[in-house]
Each structure stands twice: as structure tokens, then as C-alpha cells.
Scaffold this active site. Structure first.
Site, short mmCIF file in Angstrom:
data_model
loop_
_atom_site.label_atom_id
_atom_site.label_comp_id
_atom_site.label_asym_id
_atom_site.label_seq_id
_atom_site.Cartn_x
_atom_site.Cartn_y
_atom_site.Cartn_z
N HIS A 138 -6.10 -2.28 -1.18
CA HIS A 138 -5.52 -3.31 -0.30
C HIS A 138 -6.40 -4.56 -0.28
O HIS A 138 -7.48 -4.55 0.30
CB HIS A 138 -5.31 -2.80 1.12
CG HIS A 138 -4.71 -3.84 2.02
ND1 HIS A 138 -3.36 -4.14 1.98
CD2 HIS A 138 -5.26 -4.68 2.92
CE1 HIS A 138 -3.11 -5.11 2.85
NE2 HIS A 138 -4.25 -5.46 3.44
N ASP A 148 10.68 -6.17 -8.76
CA ASP A 148 10.94 -6.81 -7.46
C ASP A 148 12.34 -6.41 -6.99
O ASP A 148 13.29 -6.38 -7.77
CB ASP A 148 10.83 -8.33 -7.60
CG ASP A 148 10.70 -9.02 -6.26
OD1 ASP A 148 9.63 -9.56 -5.96
OD2 ASP A 148 11.70 -9.02 -5.49
N HIS A 186 -0.35 -9.78 -4.91
CA HIS A 186 0.59 -9.42 -5.97
C HIS A 186 0.82 -10.60 -6.89
O HIS A 186 0.81 -11.75 -6.47
CB HIS A 186 1.92 -8.92 -5.39
CG HIS A 186 2.56 -9.85 -4.40
ND1 HIS A 186 2.15 -9.92 -3.09
CD2 HIS A 186 3.56 -10.74 -4.54
CE1 HIS A 186 2.88 -10.82 -2.45
NE2 HIS A 186 3.75 -11.34 -3.31
N CYS A 198 0.85 -1.20 0.00
CA CYS A 198 0.00 0.00 0.00
C CYS A 198 0.88 1.24 0.00
O CYS A 198 0.58 2.22 -0.70
CB CYS A 198 -0.90 0.03 1.23
SG CYS A 198 -2.36 -1.02 1.11
N HIS A 203 -0.29 -8.31 0.68
CA HIS A 203 -1.05 -7.45 -0.23
C HIS A 203 -0.96 -8.20 -1.56
O HIS A 203 0.16 -8.45 -2.04
CB HIS A 203 -0.41 -6.05 -0.29
CG HIS A 203 -1.10 -5.08 -1.21
ND1 HIS A 203 -1.54 -3.84 -0.79
CD2 HIS A 203 -1.38 -5.15 -2.54
CE1 HIS A 203 -2.07 -3.19 -1.82
NE2 HIS A 203 -1.98 -3.98 -2.90
N GLY A 243 3.84 -19.63 0.45
CA GLY A 243 5.07 -18.86 0.24
C GLY A 243 4.87 -17.36 0.20
O GLY A 243 5.76 -16.62 -0.24
N ASN A 287 1.70 -16.21 -4.95
CA ASN A 287 1.87 -16.92 -3.68
C ASN A 287 0.73 -16.52 -2.74
O ASN A 287 0.44 -15.32 -2.61
CB ASN A 287 3.22 -16.58 -3.06
CG ASN A 287 4.38 -17.08 -3.90
OD1 ASN A 287 4.30 -18.12 -4.53
ND2 ASN A 287 5.46 -16.31 -3.94
P1 5GP Z 1 5.90 -13.04 -1.84
O1 5GP Z 1 6.93 -13.93 -1.23
O2 5GP Z 1 5.02 -12.39 -0.79
O3 5GP Z 1 5.10 -13.70 -2.94
O4 5GP Z 1 6.69 -11.93 -2.60
C1 5GP Z 1 7.02 -10.69 -2.07
C2 5GP Z 1 8.04 -10.08 -3.00
O5 5GP Z 1 8.18 -8.73 -2.68
C3 5GP Z 1 9.44 -10.72 -2.87
O6 5GP Z 1 9.83 -11.26 -4.13
C4 5GP Z 1 10.33 -9.56 -2.44
O7 5GP Z 1 11.60 -9.57 -3.04
C5 5GP Z 1 9.52 -8.35 -2.87
N1 5GP Z 1 9.74 -7.18 -2.02
C6 5GP Z 1 9.77 -7.15 -0.65
N2 5GP Z 1 9.96 -5.90 -0.22
C7 5GP Z 1 10.07 -5.11 -1.31
C8 5GP Z 1 10.27 -3.70 -1.49
O8 5GP Z 1 10.40 -2.91 -0.55
N3 5GP Z 1 10.33 -3.25 -2.78
C9 5GP Z 1 10.18 -4.08 -3.85
N4 5GP Z 1 10.25 -3.53 -5.07
N5 5GP Z 1 9.98 -5.41 -3.72
C10 5GP Z 1 9.92 -5.92 -2.47
ZN ZN Z 2 -1.79 -3.22 1.14
#
Ligand code: 5GP
Ligand code: ZN
Length: 119
Positions: free
Chosen positions: A49, A33, A106, A10, A104, A99, A93
């Protein structure tokens, strides 16, 4: 528009935390990422959100459809090779066992020439 002031994505969606933007419209943001697995790795998020795919309802279907339709277009724009020899992975995920680390919704879009770091 729902938002959670403690939610990382968010805050990114509202420009309170910087990101490397790939695409933006009224409803959706795409950004790189921070820890890419592959030459191309960006995330598509709704600006609203929604904690995960587990909370989506029929009302979210147009937004989900738009994110999925954007994925291959933005993948090519960001350097993925064309289908069928190129292509990309699309991953959502969901939950701890799924995972998910950021709660939020994505969509990961991951691609580009192999080898990749993982995946
Ligand atoms: P999840 O594991 O929840 O599916 O993926 C979260 C993703 O967010 C991870 O691949 C991680 O590298 C990415 N991520 C986490 N914090 C940040 C951030 O502050 N900025 C960006 N651009 N990506 C982030
Ligand atoms: Zn959010």
C-alpha cells in the site's frame, strides 16, 4: 508488506475483491479497469500500500521501474498495436487536483484502436 484493510486496491491485491487479472508477480498486480476508456485499459499496482506517487521514495524506484517496463509489454499482450503507429498512454493520477480517486498508487495503461471513450 503494508496494506490497508479499507483500501479497495489492497483488497484487490489480496484477492478479497475479484478482478480480471492481466499480470501478477510477488510485488506487482495488473488488472483490467472496471470502467475502460479505450479498447485496452488496465491498471498496474504495487501489492504494497503506497497511497500515491506523492509518497514514493528512492526505495520504491525499482518497483516503479518494473511497472513502467511492464507497461508496454502488457499493452501489446492485451491488444495494443505496436509503436509507433499504435502505442498507448501511461497515466498516474496523483491527488485530488490530479484526478486521483483511488488512493493506492496505480498506473493506467490505455490504448487500442481509436476512437476512445475519452483521453
Ligand atoms: P484514478 O481516478 O484514481 O486514477 O483511477 C481509479 C480507477 O480505478 C478508475 O479508472 C476506476 O474505473 C477504477 N476502479 C474503481 N473501482 C474499481 C474496481 O472495483 N475494480 C476495478 N477493476 N477497477 C476499479
Ligand atoms: Zn492500498
Amino acid at each position: 508488506m503494508q496494506h490497508d484493510p479499507n483500501c479497495l486496491f489492497c483488497r484487490i491485491a489480496r484477492g478479497q475483491i475479484p478482478s480480471r487479472k492481466v499480470y501478477e508477480d510477488d510485488e506487482i498486480l495488473a488488472f483490467h479497469d472496471i470502467h475502460p476508456w479505450a479498447p485496452v485499459h488496465f491498471l498496474l499496482i504495487p501489492k504494497d500500500h503506497v497511497p500515491s506517487l506523492a509518497q514514493v521514495t528512492d526505495a520504491h524506484a525499482p518497483m516503479l521501474g518494473r511497472m513502467l517496463a511492464l507497461a508496454p509489454r502488457l499493452a501489446l499482450q492485451e491488444g495494443c498495436n505496436p509503436y509507433p503507429d499504435g502505442g498507448h498512454r501511461v497515466i498516474i493520477n496523483t491527488g485530488r487536483e490530479g484526478g486521483q480517486e483511488v488512493h493506492h498508487l496505480h498506473v493506467h495503461v490505455i490504448g487500442g484502436p481509436r476512437p476512445w471513450l475519452k483521453g
